[in-house]
Motif scaffolding. Structure first.
Motif, PDB file in Angstrom:
ATOM      1  N   SER A   1       0.837  -1.199   0.000  1.00  0.00           N
ATOM      2  CA  SER A   1       0.000   0.000   0.000  1.00  0.00           C
ATOM      3  C   SER A   1       0.871   1.247   0.000  1.00  0.00           C
ATOM      4  O   SER A   1       2.017   1.231   0.463  1.00  0.00           O
ATOM      5  N   VAL A   2       0.324   2.333  -0.533  1.00  0.00           N
ATOM      6  CA  VAL A   2       1.104   3.564  -0.623  1.00  0.00           C
ATOM      7  C   VAL A   2       1.440   4.113   0.757  1.00  0.00           C
ATOM      8  O   VAL A   2       2.537   4.642   0.986  1.00  0.00           O
ATOM      9  N   PHE A   3       0.513   3.975   1.715  1.00  0.00           N
ATOM     10  CA  PHE A   3       0.788   4.470   3.063  1.00  0.00           C
ATOM     11  C   PHE A   3       1.908   3.668   3.718  1.00  0.00           C
ATOM     12  O   PHE A   3       2.759   4.221   4.424  1.00  0.00           O
ATOM     13  N   ALA A   4       1.906   2.360   3.509  1.00  0.00           N
ATOM     14  CA  ALA A   4       2.979   1.534   4.073  1.00  0.00           C
ATOM     15  C   ALA A   4       4.329   1.934   3.503  1.00  0.00           C
ATOM     16  O   ALA A   4       5.334   1.977   4.215  1.00  0.00           O
ATOM     17  N   LYS A   5       4.359   2.234   2.217  1.00  0.00           N
ATOM     18  CA  LYS A   5       5.604   2.659   1.578  1.00  0.00           C
ATOM     19  C   LYS A   5       6.106   3.973   2.163  1.00  0.00           C
ATOM     20  O   LYS A   5       7.299   4.143   2.434  1.00  0.00           O
ATOM     21  N   VAL A   6       5.175   4.902   2.394  1.00  0.00           N
ATOM     22  CA  VAL A   6       5.556   6.205   2.950  1.00  0.00           C
ATOM     23  C   VAL A   6       6.062   6.058   4.382  1.00  0.00           C
ATOM     24  O   VAL A   6       7.068   6.663   4.762  1.00  0.00           O
ATOM     25  N   LEU A   7       5.373   5.243   5.190  1.00  0.00           N
ATOM     26  CA  LEU A   7       5.789   5.060   6.581  1.00  0.00           C
ATOM     27  C   LEU A   7       7.144   4.369   6.668  1.00  0.00           C
ATOM     28  O   LEU A   7       7.955   4.676   7.550  1.00  0.00           O
TER      29      LEU A   7
ATOM     30  N   THR B   1      -1.784   1.468 -12.959  1.00  0.00           N
ATOM     31  CA  THR B   1      -0.679   0.683 -13.517  1.00  0.00           C
ATOM     32  C   THR B   1       0.432   0.432 -12.506  1.00  0.00           C
ATOM     33  O   THR B   1       1.395  -0.265 -12.814  1.00  0.00           O
ATOM     34  N   SER B   2       0.314   0.996 -11.285  1.00  0.00           N
ATOM     35  CA  SER B   2       1.356   0.848 -10.283  1.00  0.00           C
ATOM     36  C   SER B   2       1.209  -0.472  -9.530  1.00  0.00           C
ATOM     37  O   SER B   2       0.126  -1.053  -9.428  1.00  0.00           O
ATOM     38  N   ASP B   3       2.347  -0.960  -9.007  1.00  0.00           N
ATOM     39  CA  ASP B   3       2.315  -2.146  -8.148  1.00  0.00           C
ATOM     40  C   ASP B   3       1.756  -1.812  -6.768  1.00  0.00           C
ATOM     41  O   ASP B   3       1.410  -2.707  -6.001  1.00  0.00           O
ATOM     42  N   LEU B   4       1.692  -0.513  -6.442  1.00  0.00           N
ATOM     43  CA  LEU B   4       1.164  -0.091  -5.151  1.00  0.00           C
ATOM     44  C   LEU B   4      -0.359  -0.018  -5.206  1.00  0.00           C
ATOM     45  O   LEU B   4      -0.944   0.308  -6.242  1.00  0.00           O
TER      46      LEU B   4
END
Length: 222
Positions: free
Chosen positions: A39-45, A58-61
């Motif tokens: 998830s995008v939030f997990a990536k940011v954290l 088209t993103s893997d997120l």
């Protein structure tokens, strides 16, 4: 950045709690930890850095808390405290002139840094105000305890006479039975009042522990 929608989440131990959103009802009120790893939030954290997603479809997120974006791009900014830990996440989406670009991410990162500093300052001020209020309350309670202790001691001195004289009168064999009964009632009421005084003294923390014999079972050396 001219975003048409977005949300801000506070980072807590249990998960992300929604604070506010530009478009009410679009975001989940709570996202529990652990977040999905992609998830995008997990990536940011995890990265402590802003994330620009040029193409959601088209993103893997995968989106965090919202899956219906007006355009295919979004931005996510972490608010980082002075110790380097994330305290909140800002997620603008639906840019009115899409898509979001790198320049939006750079400008947003600067704004997020200022917001984070302002938020921490506000928290520090609130904590200081709470500390001052608690200290003032403690001082009030101490003053009340001191006043209660002084009153209780004075009242205890008065009770000594009220308890003592009925005791002396009850020792007199010629005391009439009806008078004896009245004196016993006075004594009982006085003893209840004395118990109340002890409670007040205990509250004021000025109570004096009565002297008494030490148990032979006490563990003294020798």
């Amino acid at each position: 950045m001219d975003a048409g929608g977005g949300s801000i989440y506070e980072v807590k131990d249990s998960g992300l709690h929604l604070i506010d959103s530009l478009d009410a009802g679009h975001a989940a009120a709570f996202l529990s930890f652990p977040l999905p790893g992609n998830s995008v939030f997990a990536k940011v954290l995890a990265g402590r850095e802003p994330v620009l997603v040029a193409g959601i479809t088209t993103s893997d997120l995968q989106p965090s808390g919202f899956g219906r974006y007006g355009d295919d791009s979004c931005l996510i900014f972490p608010l980082i405290d002075r110790e380097g830990s994330p305290i909140a996440i800002i997620s603008p989406h639906d840019k009115r002139t899409p898509p979001f670009v790198v320049q939006d991410r750079e400008i947003g990162a600067i704004l997020a840094s200022h917001v984070s500093e302002a938020l921490q300052t506000a928290r520090a001020v609130a904590a200081l105000q709470l500390s001052e209020e608690l200290m003032l309350q403690a001082q009030k309670m101490e003053a009340i305890g001191t006043l209660a202790g002084g009153i209780a001691h004075d009242f205890n001195n008065i009770l000594s006479a009220i308890v003592g004289y009925p005791d002396l009168s009850l020792f007199v064999e010629s005391c009439p039975e009806d008078v004896r009964h009245n004196l016993e009632q006075i004594r009982k009421g006085s003893m209840r009042a004395r118990d109340l005084v002890r409670q007040i003294l205990s509250f004021s923390r000025t109570d004096e522990h009565p002297e008494g014999p030490v148990s032979s079972a006490s563990n003294f050396p020798g």
